[in-house]
Design a protein around this motif. Structure first.
Motif, PDB file in Angstrom:
ATOM      1  N   PRO A  14      19.917  82.688 -16.092  1.00  0.00           N
ATOM      2  CA  PRO A  14      21.274  83.087 -16.485  1.00  0.00           C
ATOM      3  C   PRO A  14      21.405  84.528 -16.965  1.00  0.00           C
ATOM      4  N   GLU A  15      20.298  85.206 -17.234  1.00  0.00           N
ATOM      5  CA  GLU A  15      20.389  86.574 -17.752  1.00  0.00           C
ATOM      6  C   GLU A  15      20.543  87.634 -16.670  1.00  0.00           C
ATOM      7  N   SER A  16      20.427  87.253 -15.408  1.00  0.00           N
ATOM      8  CA  SER A  16      20.593  88.184 -14.284  1.00  0.00           C
ATOM      9  C   SER A  16      21.545  87.573 -13.259  1.00  0.00           C
ATOM     10  N   THR A  17      22.540  88.367 -12.855  1.00  0.00           N
ATOM     11  CA  THR A  17      23.506  87.899 -11.864  1.00  0.00           C
ATOM     12  C   THR A  17      23.256  88.605 -10.540  1.00  0.00           C
ATOM     13  N   VAL A  18      23.009  87.809  -9.510  1.00  0.00           N
ATOM     14  CA  VAL A  18      22.800  88.338  -8.163  1.00  0.00           C
ATOM     15  C   VAL A  18      24.104  88.149  -7.391  1.00  0.00           C
ATOM     16  N   PHE A  19      24.576  89.215  -6.758  1.00  0.00           N
ATOM     17  CA  PHE A  19      25.779  89.144  -5.943  1.00  0.00           C
ATOM     18  C   PHE A  19      25.362  89.127  -4.480  1.00  0.00           C
ATOM     19  N   LYS A  20      25.859  88.107  -3.778  1.00  0.00           N
ATOM     20  CA  LYS A  20      25.502  87.918  -2.383  1.00  0.00           C
ATOM     21  C   LYS A  20      26.751  87.839  -1.530  1.00  0.00           C
ATOM     22  N   VAL A  21      26.562  88.070  -0.237  1.00  0.00           N
ATOM     23  CA  VAL A  21      27.621  87.887   0.740  1.00  0.00           C
ATOM     24  C   VAL A  21      27.061  86.969   1.814  1.00  0.00           C
ATOM     25  N   ALA A  22      27.897  86.037   2.258  1.00  0.00           N
ATOM     26  CA  ALA A  22      27.470  85.093   3.289  1.00  0.00           C
ATOM     27  C   ALA A  22      28.551  84.954   4.338  1.00  0.00           C
ATOM     28  N   GLY A  23      28.108  84.675   5.556  1.00  0.00           N
ATOM     29  CA  GLY A  23      29.034  84.389   6.648  1.00  0.00           C
ATOM     30  C   GLY A  23      29.397  82.921   6.627  1.00  0.00           C
ATOM     31  N   ARG A  24      29.232  82.272   7.746  1.00  0.00           N
ATOM     32  CA  ARG A  24      29.609  80.857   7.870  1.00  0.00           C
ATOM     33  C   ARG A  24      28.727  79.937   7.033  1.00  0.00           C
ATOM     34  N   ASP A  25      27.480  80.314   6.764  1.00  0.00           N
ATOM     35  CA  ASP A  25      26.558  79.464   6.024  1.00  0.00           C
ATOM     36  C   ASP A  25      26.267  80.075   4.655  1.00  0.00           C
ATOM     37  N   PRO A  26      26.904  79.552   3.598  1.00  0.00           N
ATOM     38  CA  PRO A  26      26.698  80.111   2.254  1.00  0.00           C
ATOM     39  C   PRO A  26      25.237  80.069   1.806  1.00  0.00           C
ATOM     40  N   GLY A  27      24.452  79.194   2.400  1.00  0.00           N
ATOM     41  CA  GLY A  27      23.043  79.108   2.051  1.00  0.00           C
ATOM     42  C   GLY A  27      22.218  80.279   2.552  1.00  0.00           C
ATOM     43  N   LYS A  28      22.815  81.107   3.396  1.00  0.00           N
ATOM     44  CA  LYS A  28      22.111  82.259   3.953  1.00  0.00           C
ATOM     45  C   LYS A  28      22.681  83.575   3.428  1.00  0.00           C
ATOM     46  N   GLY A  29      23.119  83.568   2.177  1.00  0.00           N
ATOM     47  CA  GLY A  29      23.682  84.767   1.579  1.00  0.00           C
ATOM     48  C   GLY A  29      22.650  85.874   1.436  1.00  0.00           C
ATOM     49  N   LYS A  30      23.114  87.097   1.548  1.00  0.00           N
ATOM     50  CA  LYS A  30      22.265  88.280   1.411  1.00  0.00           C
ATOM     51  C   LYS A  30      22.704  89.066   0.181  1.00  0.00           C
ATOM     52  N   MET A  31      21.728  89.492  -0.605  1.00  0.00           N
ATOM     53  CA  MET A  31      22.012  90.197  -1.851  1.00  0.00           C
ATOM     54  C   MET A  31      22.501  91.618  -1.600  1.00  0.00           C
ATOM     55  N   PHE A  32      23.576  92.008  -2.316  1.00  0.00           N
ATOM     56  CA  PHE A  32      24.029  93.401  -2.281  1.00  0.00           C
ATOM     57  C   PHE A  32      24.123  94.003  -3.675  1.00  0.00           C
ATOM     58  N   GLY A  33      23.928  93.181  -4.708  1.00  0.00           N
ATOM     59  CA  GLY A  33      23.965  93.691  -6.073  1.00  0.00           C
ATOM     60  C   GLY A  33      23.223  92.778  -7.025  1.00  0.00           C
ATOM     61  N   LEU A  34      22.735  93.361  -8.120  1.00  0.00           N
ATOM     62  CA  LEU A  34      22.021  92.609  -9.146  1.00  0.00           C
ATOM     63  C   LEU A  34      22.308  93.238 -10.502  1.00  0.00           C
ATOM     64  N   ILE A  35      22.985  92.486 -11.369  1.00  0.00           N
ATOM     65  CA  ILE A  35      23.230  92.949 -12.730  1.00  0.00           C
ATOM     66  C   ILE A  35      22.151  92.360 -13.630  1.00  0.00           C
TER      67      ILE A  35
END
Length: 139
Positions: free
Chosen positions: A32-53
Motif C-alpha cells: 500500500p505504500e507505493s502506487t503503480v499506474f498502469k494502462v491496459a487495452g482489452r485485457d486489464p490483466g495485461k496492464g503496463k506501468m507508466f508511473g510509480l508513486i
C-alpha cells in the motif's frame, strides 16, 4: 515517517493526473505504500506501468518513463528530475516536488504515450477509442 499535508496534496494531484489518462488504473503490487499506474487495452490483466508513486526517505517521488534522448536533457534542466530510482536509468526518470504543474502534466502524458505506443495495435485502438468516448467526441 509522517507524510506532510503538502506531500499528501501533491500525491493526490499526481495520482489524479495519472488516472485521468484513458484506461489507466492504480495497482499496488509492492504494497500500500507505493502506487503503480498502469494502462491496459482489452485485457486489464495485461496492464503496463507508466508511473510509480513512492516515498523515499520521507520524500515524494514519481517515476515516469521517458524517451532516452530527452531524459538527460530534462535532468540537466530540472534538479527535480533524476535518473529513475530502482528502474532502468536510460528509460525512466524520478520526479520530485517543485516542477510547474503544466510540465508535470506533460511528463505524465509523455510517459503514458510511450507505454501505449509500445502496445499491440488492437490495444492501442481500444485505448484511443475509450479516450474519445470519455471526451464525448463520439455520437
Amino acid at each position: 515517517m509522517a507524510i506532510s499535508a503538502a506531500q499528501d496534496e501533491l500525491e493526490n494531484a499526481w495520482a489524479q493526473l495519472c488516472l485521468s489518462m484513458p484506461c489507466a488504473y492504480a495497482d499496488y503490487p509492492f504494497g500500500p505504500e507505493s502506487t503503480v499506474f498502469k494502462v491496459a487495452g482489452r485485457d486489464p490483466g495485461k496492464g503496463k506501468m507508466f508511473g510509480l508513486i513512492m516515498h523515499l526517505n520521507g520524500e515524494l517521488v514519481l517515476n515516469l518513463k521517458c524517451e532516452p534522448a530527452l531524459a538527460d536533457q530534462q535532468r540537466s534542466e530540472h534538479p527535480q528530475i533524476t535518473p529513475g530510482y530502482h528502474m532502468n536509468k536510460k528509460h525512466w526518470n524520478s520526479v520530485r516536488a517543485g516542477l510547474d504543474p503544466n510540465l508535470m502534466r506533460e511528463l505524465i502524458e509523455d510517459s503514458y504515450d510511450l507505454v501505449v505506443d509500445g502496445m499491440p495495435r488492437r490495444d492501442k485502438e481500444y485505448i484511443r477509442l475509450q479516450g474519445t468516448i470519455n471526451k464525448g467526441s463520439i455520437d
